[in-house]
Design a protein around this motif. Structure first.
Motif, short mmCIF file in Angstrom:
data_model
loop_
_atom_site.label_atom_id
_atom_site.label_comp_id
_atom_site.label_asym_id
_atom_site.label_seq_id
_atom_site.Cartn_x
_atom_site.Cartn_y
_atom_site.Cartn_z
N PHE A 154 0.07 3.33 -15.16
CA PHE A 154 -0.50 2.03 -14.85
C PHE A 154 0.21 1.42 -13.65
O PHE A 154 -0.42 0.93 -12.71
CB PHE A 154 -0.39 1.11 -16.07
CG PHE A 154 -0.86 -0.28 -15.81
CD1 PHE A 154 -2.21 -0.59 -15.77
CD2 PHE A 154 0.05 -1.31 -15.60
CE1 PHE A 154 -2.65 -1.88 -15.53
CE2 PHE A 154 -0.38 -2.61 -15.36
CZ PHE A 154 -1.74 -2.89 -15.33
N LEU A 155 1.56 1.45 -13.64
CA LEU A 155 2.31 0.87 -12.53
C LEU A 155 2.05 1.61 -11.22
O LEU A 155 1.92 0.98 -10.17
CB LEU A 155 3.81 0.87 -12.84
CG LEU A 155 4.26 -0.17 -13.88
CD1 LEU A 155 5.72 0.05 -14.24
CD2 LEU A 155 4.03 -1.57 -13.37
N ASN A 156 1.95 2.92 -11.27
CA ASN A 156 1.66 3.68 -10.04
C ASN A 156 0.32 3.26 -9.45
O ASN A 156 0.18 3.13 -8.23
CB ASN A 156 1.69 5.18 -10.31
CG ASN A 156 3.09 5.70 -10.51
OD1 ASN A 156 4.06 5.10 -10.05
ND2 ASN A 156 3.22 6.81 -11.20
N SER A 157 -0.66 3.02 -10.30
CA SER A 157 -1.96 2.54 -9.84
C SER A 157 -1.82 1.15 -9.21
O SER A 157 -2.41 0.86 -8.16
CB SER A 157 -2.94 2.50 -11.01
OG SER A 157 -4.14 1.91 -10.62
N CYS A 158 -1.04 0.29 -9.84
CA CYS A 158 -0.81 -1.05 -9.30
C CYS A 158 -0.11 -0.99 -7.95
O CYS A 158 -0.48 -1.72 -7.02
CB CYS A 158 0.01 -1.89 -10.27
SG CYS A 158 -0.85 -2.31 -11.79
N TYR A 159 0.91 -0.13 -7.81
CA TYR A 159 1.63 0.00 -6.54
C TYR A 159 0.66 0.41 -5.42
O TYR A 159 0.70 -0.14 -4.33
CB TYR A 159 2.73 1.05 -6.61
CG TYR A 159 3.79 0.82 -7.65
CD1 TYR A 159 4.20 -0.45 -8.03
CD2 TYR A 159 4.41 1.90 -8.28
CE1 TYR A 159 5.18 -0.64 -8.99
CE2 TYR A 159 5.40 1.71 -9.23
CZ TYR A 159 5.78 0.44 -9.58
OH TYR A 159 6.75 0.26 -10.52
N THR A 160 -0.21 1.34 -5.71
CA THR A 160 -1.17 1.81 -4.71
C THR A 160 -2.12 0.69 -4.31
O THR A 160 -2.38 0.48 -3.12
CB THR A 160 -1.98 3.01 -5.26
OG1 THR A 160 -1.05 4.06 -5.57
CG2 THR A 160 -3.00 3.51 -4.25
N THR A 161 -2.62 -0.05 -5.30
CA THR A 161 -3.54 -1.16 -5.01
C THR A 161 -2.86 -2.22 -4.17
O THR A 161 -3.41 -2.70 -3.17
CB THR A 161 -4.05 -1.78 -6.32
OG1 THR A 161 -4.73 -0.76 -7.08
CG2 THR A 161 -4.99 -2.94 -6.06
N ILE A 162 -1.64 -2.60 -4.52
CA ILE A 162 -0.91 -3.62 -3.77
C ILE A 162 -0.61 -3.13 -2.35
O ILE A 162 -0.78 -3.87 -1.39
CB ILE A 162 0.39 -4.00 -4.51
CG1 ILE A 162 0.06 -4.69 -5.84
CG2 ILE A 162 1.28 -4.88 -3.64
CD1 ILE A 162 1.24 -4.81 -6.78
N ARG A 163 -0.17 -1.89 -2.22
CA ARG A 163 0.17 -1.34 -0.90
C ARG A 163 -1.06 -1.30 0.01
O ARG A 163 -0.97 -1.57 1.21
CB ARG A 163 0.76 0.06 -1.05
CG ARG A 163 1.24 0.66 0.26
CD ARG A 163 1.87 2.03 0.10
NE ARG A 163 0.94 3.01 -0.45
CZ ARG A 163 1.07 3.61 -1.62
NH1 ARG A 163 2.11 3.36 -2.39
NH2 ARG A 163 0.18 4.48 -2.03
N ASN A 164 -2.22 -1.00 -0.54
CA ASN A 164 -3.44 -0.86 0.27
C ASN A 164 -4.21 -2.15 0.46
O ASN A 164 -5.17 -2.17 1.23
CB ASN A 164 -4.35 0.20 -0.36
CG ASN A 164 -3.75 1.57 -0.26
OD1 ASN A 164 -3.03 1.89 0.68
ND2 ASN A 164 -4.02 2.40 -1.25
N PHE A 165 -3.81 -3.23 -0.20
CA PHE A 165 -4.52 -4.50 -0.06
C PHE A 165 -4.28 -5.05 1.34
O PHE A 165 -3.15 -5.18 1.78
CB PHE A 165 -4.05 -5.51 -1.10
CG PHE A 165 -4.77 -6.82 -1.02
CD1 PHE A 165 -6.05 -6.95 -1.53
CD2 PHE A 165 -4.19 -7.91 -0.42
CE1 PHE A 165 -6.74 -8.15 -1.45
CE2 PHE A 165 -4.86 -9.12 -0.33
CZ PHE A 165 -6.13 -9.24 -0.85
N ASN A 166 -5.35 -5.35 2.06
CA ASN A 166 -5.18 -5.83 3.43
C ASN A 166 -5.89 -7.16 3.67
O ASN A 166 -6.08 -7.57 4.80
CB ASN A 166 -5.64 -4.79 4.44
CG ASN A 166 -7.11 -4.41 4.27
OD1 ASN A 166 -7.81 -4.98 3.45
ND2 ASN A 166 -7.55 -3.45 5.03
#
Length: 52
Positions: free
Chosen positions: A33-45
């Motif tokens: 779950f956290l890995n998915s959150c990290y990816t979403t946060i990193r890619n949010f522009n």
């Protein structure tokens, strides 16, 4: 906080393996779950003020 600060926080303060918020909201593997959150946060522009 950026995604690296959030990731460091959870690496130093790991959540339990499984979290049950309600009977219909259950995280069986918090690391996935956290890995998915990290990816979403990193890619949010978009603008941060859109996040609510």
């Amino acid at each position: 906080m950026n995604h690296e600060e959030i990731k460091r926080y959870f690496e130093n303060n790991p959540p339990p393996k499984e979290v049950v918020w309600t009977q219909w909201a259950k995280i069986t593997d918090t690391q996935v779950f956290l890995n998915s959150c990290y990816t979403t946060i990193r890619n949010f522009n978009g603008p941060v003020d859109r996040i609510k």
